[in-house]
Design an enzyme around this catalytic site. Structure first.
Site, PDB file in Angstrom:
ATOM      1  N   VAL A   1       3.149   5.138   9.659  1.00  0.00           N
ATOM      2  CA  VAL A   1       3.226   3.835   9.055  1.00  0.00           C
ATOM      3  C   VAL A   1       1.598   3.046   9.629  1.00  0.00           C
ATOM      4  CG1 VAL A   1       4.199   1.454   9.276  1.00  0.00           C
ATOM      5  CG2 VAL A   1       5.468   3.718   9.015  1.00  0.00           C
ATOM      6  N   GLY A   2       0.823   2.487   8.539  1.00  0.00           N
ATOM      7  CA  GLY A   2      -0.327   2.030   9.016  1.00  0.00           C
ATOM      8  C   GLY A   2      -0.085   0.434   9.427  1.00  0.00           C
ATOM      9  N   ASP A   3      -1.149  -0.249   9.283  1.00  0.00           N
ATOM     10  CA  ASP A   3      -1.108  -1.523   9.538  1.00  0.00           C
ATOM     11  C   ASP A   3      -0.623  -2.166   8.557  1.00  0.00           C
ATOM     12  OD1 ASP A   3      -3.453  -0.781   7.801  1.00  0.00           O
ATOM     13  OD2 ASP A   3      -4.426  -2.712   8.183  1.00  0.00           O
TER      14      ASP A   3
ATOM     15  N   LEU B   1      -8.752   1.880   7.807  1.00  0.00           N
ATOM     16  CA  LEU B   1      -8.130   2.520   8.403  1.00  0.00           C
ATOM     17  C   LEU B   1      -7.103   1.685   9.283  1.00  0.00           C
ATOM     18  CD1 LEU B   1      -7.960   5.711   9.214  1.00  0.00           C
ATOM     19  CD2 LEU B   1      -9.283   5.349  11.229  1.00  0.00           C
ATOM     20  N   GLY B   2      -5.684   1.964   9.008  1.00  0.00           N
ATOM     21  CA  GLY B   2      -4.697   1.218   9.673  1.00  0.00           C
ATOM     22  C   GLY B   2      -4.660   1.522  11.366  1.00  0.00           C
TER      23      GLY B   2
ATOM     24  N   THR C   1      -7.932  -4.350   4.939  1.00  0.00           N
ATOM     25  CA  THR C   1      -7.788  -2.828   4.392  1.00  0.00           C
ATOM     26  C   THR C   1      -8.713  -1.921   5.189  1.00  0.00           C
ATOM     27  OG1 THR C   1      -8.304  -1.919   2.216  1.00  0.00           O
ATOM     28  CG2 THR C   1      -9.864  -3.773   3.114  1.00  0.00           C
TER      29      THR C   1
ATOM     30  N   THR D   1       0.978  -1.279   0.100  1.00  0.00           N
ATOM     31  CA  THR D   1      -0.031  -0.127   0.032  1.00  0.00           C
ATOM     32  C   THR D   1       0.873   1.197  -0.105  1.00  0.00           C
ATOM     33  OG1 THR D   1      -1.799   0.970   1.225  1.00  0.00           O
ATOM     34  CG2 THR D   1      -0.177   0.111   2.378  1.00  0.00           C
TER      35      THR D   1
HETATM   36  C1  SD4 Z   1      -3.511   1.864   5.876  1.00  0.00           C
HETATM   37  N1  SD4 Z   1      -4.636  -0.013   5.772  1.00  0.00           N
HETATM   38  O1  SD4 Z   1      -1.923   2.415   5.580  1.00  0.00           O
HETATM   39  C2  SD4 Z   1      -3.956   0.981   5.059  1.00  0.00           C
HETATM   40  C3  SD4 Z   1      -4.804   1.739   3.909  1.00  0.00           C
HETATM   41  C4  SD4 Z   1      -5.764   1.066   3.310  1.00  0.00           C
HETATM   42  O2  SD4 Z   1      -7.754   0.714   2.505  1.00  0.00           O
HETATM   43  O3  SD4 Z   1      -5.659  -0.325   3.577  1.00  0.00           O
HETATM   44  N2  SD4 Z   1      -6.751   1.690   2.825  1.00  0.00           N
HETATM   45  O4  SD4 Z   1      -3.994   2.452   7.063  1.00  0.00           O
END
Ligand code: SD4
Length: 337
Positions: free
Chosen positions: A220-222, A244-245, A242, A209
């Site tokens: 940094v997200g999930d 909001l991480g 997928t 991503t």
């Molecule tokens: C994030 N999970 O960086 C990712 C972004 C994402 O659908 O998956 N959006 O938070």
């Protein structure tokens, strides 16, 4: 475990009365296990998030059928959306952070629980490929930022400008108001996560991503975090996220989905339960206004499923029976409520 089962069976068959009652819970447990493992495996099975999962699945399927190692097949499949400048949430062409920098996150994991991950990586078009090299060529699981970039160069990757003119234009427009409010799944092409049950019955997965558009520099997200954006246990199944991480990290989302499947939940049920948990923990949270999370999951028997908090999440599934197609996830609520 099998000794214990044999003991339970002997106890249950050999004696009635008290010993049957004592063994009762144990027998129920062992029946659950039998019911799960007796089902015919559908192999191979590939499931990926969002529409860009279709071409990714196609390539991964082709490579698996040609006898390529599963991790290589996952890498090649995921390289497709990573290299597509029209997909604004993955790799080249992904939306930048608020400073106009495209920073990428990815991870990959195999059936031995080996994993590789990169986060906050700039200038390299295919982070999933770098993550695979971390798995294969380093003693570590995760490299980040400048260190990940240096490692990629040493591995022969070349530096490229990932900010396309279109993304730059959108970023400049965003700067006018500079309001951070992720608009997840409006354009229907977010993070790609892929889970695979290969022909040998082994499970692997990957996730790549550009993260949340207009994030703070360094966020940094999930997605590159094993246990949050992706997790698998080859004895049980795999899950990926997928959305909001931050919400997925707070709840160790993918790891929890796998643990629920270990306890006997189907992929659909496990994804739903974790989405419900995320909702409960966030219903009074400031993130709730724009919160979307979705999970996909597969188990060792070739069953799959998905669930999202809000409507609009879909995923691509490829199996022998029905080929490559999109399926809509069940959801808890629409965007209005
Ligand atoms: C994030 N999970 O960086 C990712 C972004 C994402 O659908 O998956 N959006 O938070």
């Amino acid at each position: 475990m099998s000794n214990r089962r044999n003991f339970i069976k002997t106890t249950a068959l050999g004696t009635l009365g008290i010993s049957t009652i004592v063994g009762c819970k144990e027998i129920a447990e062992s029946e659950t296990t039998t019911a799960v493992t007796d089902k015919t495996q559908k192999k191979p099975l590939i499931i990926s998030t969002w529409n860009h999962g279709l071409p990714a699945n196609e390539e991964t399927w082709k490579q698996i059928k040609n006898g390529k190692p599963t991790l290589d097949a996952i890498e090649s499949g995921m390289n497709i959306p990573e290299g597509d400048p029209n997909i604004r949430s993955v790799g080249y062409g992904g939306y930048p952070d608020r400073e106009g920098k495209v920073t990428l996150d990815a991870c990959i994991m195999d059936h031995n629980s080996d994993c590789g991950s990169v986060s906050f990586l700039e200038g390299i078009k295919h982070p999933i490929s770098v993550a695979k090299r971390v798995l294969q060529n380093t003693p570590h699981v995760m490299l980040s930022g400048e260190g990940a970039f240096q490692f990629a160069l040493e591995e022969g990757f070349k530096e490229e400008n990932l900010l396309t003119p279109e993304s730059e234009k959108d970023w400049k427009k965003w700067l006018e108001a500079s309001k951070y409010k992720p608009v997840i799944n409006i354009e229907n092409h977010d993070t790609i996560s892929m889970l695979v049950l290969d022909e040998a019955g082994n499970i692997s997965g990957g996730c790549t991503t550009s993260g949340a558009a207009w994030k703070m520099h360094g966020r940094v997200g999930d997605s590159p975090i094993i246990g949050a954006g992706l997790f698998l246990d080859n004895e049980v199944g795999a899950a990926a996220a997928t959305g909001l991480g931050e919400a997925v990290i707070r709840t160790a989302g993918s790891a929890m989905v796998v643990e629920l499947m270990r306890q006997g939940k189907s992929p659909d049920e496990a994804c739903k339960e974790i989405v419900e948990r995320i909702y409960d923990k966030h219903k009074n949270h400031k993130d709730m206004e724009y919160l979307q999370v979705g999970f996909i999951a597969i188990n060792k028997n070739g069953e799959y499923g998905g669930y999202s908090l809000r409507s609009g999440f879909n995923y691509a599934v490829y199996d022998e029976d029905k080929g490559n197609r999109m399926e809509d996830a069940q959801f808890k609520m629409t965007w209005d409520n």
